[in-house]
Design a protein around this motif. Sequence first.
Motif, PDB file in Angstrom:
ATOM      1  N   ILE A   1      11.001  -0.166 -71.588  1.00 59.87           N
ATOM      2  CA  ILE A   1      10.762  -1.522 -72.331  1.00 59.87           C
ATOM      3  C   ILE A   1      10.367  -2.903 -72.325  1.00 59.87           C
ATOM      4  O   ILE A   1      10.068  -3.446 -73.221  1.00 59.87           O
TER       5      ILE A   1
ATOM      6  N   ARG B   1      14.058  -0.745 -80.705  1.00 55.63           N
ATOM      7  CA  ARG B   1      13.488  -1.740 -80.459  1.00 55.63           C
ATOM      8  C   ARG B   1      12.572  -1.494 -82.647  1.00 55.63           C
ATOM      9  O   ARG B   1      12.540  -0.509 -82.345  1.00 55.63           O
ATOM     10  N   HIS B   2      12.299  -2.601 -83.071  1.00 59.31           N
ATOM     11  CA  HIS B   2      11.694  -2.061 -84.527  1.00 59.31           C
ATOM     12  C   HIS B   2      10.403  -2.849 -84.141  1.00 59.31           C
ATOM     13  O   HIS B   2       9.963  -3.770 -83.227  1.00 59.31           O
TER      14      HIS B   2
ATOM     15  N   GLY C   1       7.746  -5.850 -79.801  1.00 57.51           N
ATOM     16  CA  GLY C   1       8.959  -5.543 -80.421  1.00 57.51           C
ATOM     17  C   GLY C   1      10.124  -6.495 -81.139  1.00 57.51           C
ATOM     18  O   GLY C   1      10.646  -7.490 -79.971  1.00 57.51           O
ATOM     19  N   ASP C   2      10.923  -6.483 -81.833  1.00 59.09           N
ATOM     20  CA  ASP C   2      12.276  -7.026 -82.167  1.00 59.09           C
ATOM     21  C   ASP C   2      12.955  -5.759 -81.903  1.00 59.09           C
ATOM     22  O   ASP C   2      13.175  -5.425 -82.436  1.00 59.09           O
ATOM     23  N   THR C   3      14.629  -6.825 -81.612  1.00 59.00           N
ATOM     24  CA  THR C   3      15.606  -5.357 -80.851  1.00 59.00           C
ATOM     25  C   THR C   3      16.547  -5.121 -82.528  1.00 59.00           C
ATOM     26  O   THR C   3      16.682  -6.431 -82.305  1.00 59.00           O
ATOM     27  N   ASP C   4      17.296  -4.222 -82.420  1.00 59.37           N
ATOM     28  CA  ASP C   4      17.807  -4.229 -84.164  1.00 59.37           C
ATOM     29  C   ASP C   4      19.084  -4.070 -83.221  1.00 59.37           C
ATOM     30  O   ASP C   4      19.718  -4.517 -83.692  1.00 59.37           O
TER      31      ASP C   4
ATOM     32  N   HIS D   1       9.997   2.653 -84.756  1.00 57.91           N
ATOM     33  CA  HIS D   1      11.614   2.487 -83.930  1.00 57.91           C
ATOM     34  C   HIS D   1      11.255   3.509 -82.889  1.00 57.91           C
ATOM     35  O   HIS D   1      10.105   4.423 -82.710  1.00 57.91           O
TER      36      HIS D   1
ATOM     37  N   PRO E   1       7.953  -1.824 -81.417  1.00 57.20           N
ATOM     38  CA  PRO E   1       7.794  -1.374 -80.763  1.00 57.20           C
ATOM     39  C   PRO E   1       6.225  -0.644 -80.632  1.00 57.20           C
ATOM     40  O   PRO E   1       5.354  -0.969 -81.370  1.00 57.20           O
TER      41      PRO E   1
ATOM     42  N   GLU F   1      21.019  -3.465 -79.896  1.00 51.96           N
ATOM     43  CA  GLU F   1      21.406  -3.333 -78.489  1.00 51.96           C
ATOM     44  C   GLU F   1      22.890  -3.056 -77.380  1.00 51.96           C
ATOM     45  O   GLU F   1      23.969  -4.175 -77.738  1.00 51.96           O
TER      46      GLU F   1
END
Length: 198
Positions: free
Chosen positions: A180, A165-166, A185-188, A118, A168, A190
């Motif tokens: 960024i 971000r997960h 990665g994926d956004t947990d 993270h 990253p 925002e």
Amino acid sequence: MKTEFVFHPKKWGAAVLALLILALPACKDDDEDPPAPPIVNEEELITTVRLTMVPALGGDTAVFDWFDLDGDGGNAPIITGDTLLTGTVYNATVLLLNETGNPADTISNEVADEAEAHQFFFTTTGSGLSWTAYGDVDANGNPIGLASTWTTAGAGSGSLSVVLRHEPDKTASGVSNGDITNAGGDTDIEVSIPFLVQ
């Protein structure tokens, strides 16, 4: 005297059938066992983002809240900004909660436990406030963002953005400095919260 063995289907048929049924499981190949299900990183629901800023040299603490109990869609989130002093360095912490249960689940503890997976990213719009630096690192020496430093300049206003971000790529260009762009990665989560500097 010679004994002659004679197979009688009616007499022996049931016994042979029973032996065959018992033997079947023993013939099962271990390689045919179904594969174990993959480990799924279950995404946690985040209903609350709280950024708390404490002046490094003392003074009033500022708290910025984003709260959305019903998740994506539904009711609009409740967003509460705060006021900061000009010319001040703030030490900030991020708290993430899932408040759908009682007691609430502290998601930021899970982020700390899985720190290598993270990273937070912070930006501002408007004037008067800027994010300065990360205040914590994971076991590999890469930033996390549960702690950070912010600085105010002159009077101004705008919005601050918090992105988690997960998975990253923390080694990608600029990512360790909070950019960024190449993080992947994926956004947990925002969120954007207003601020005022005076």
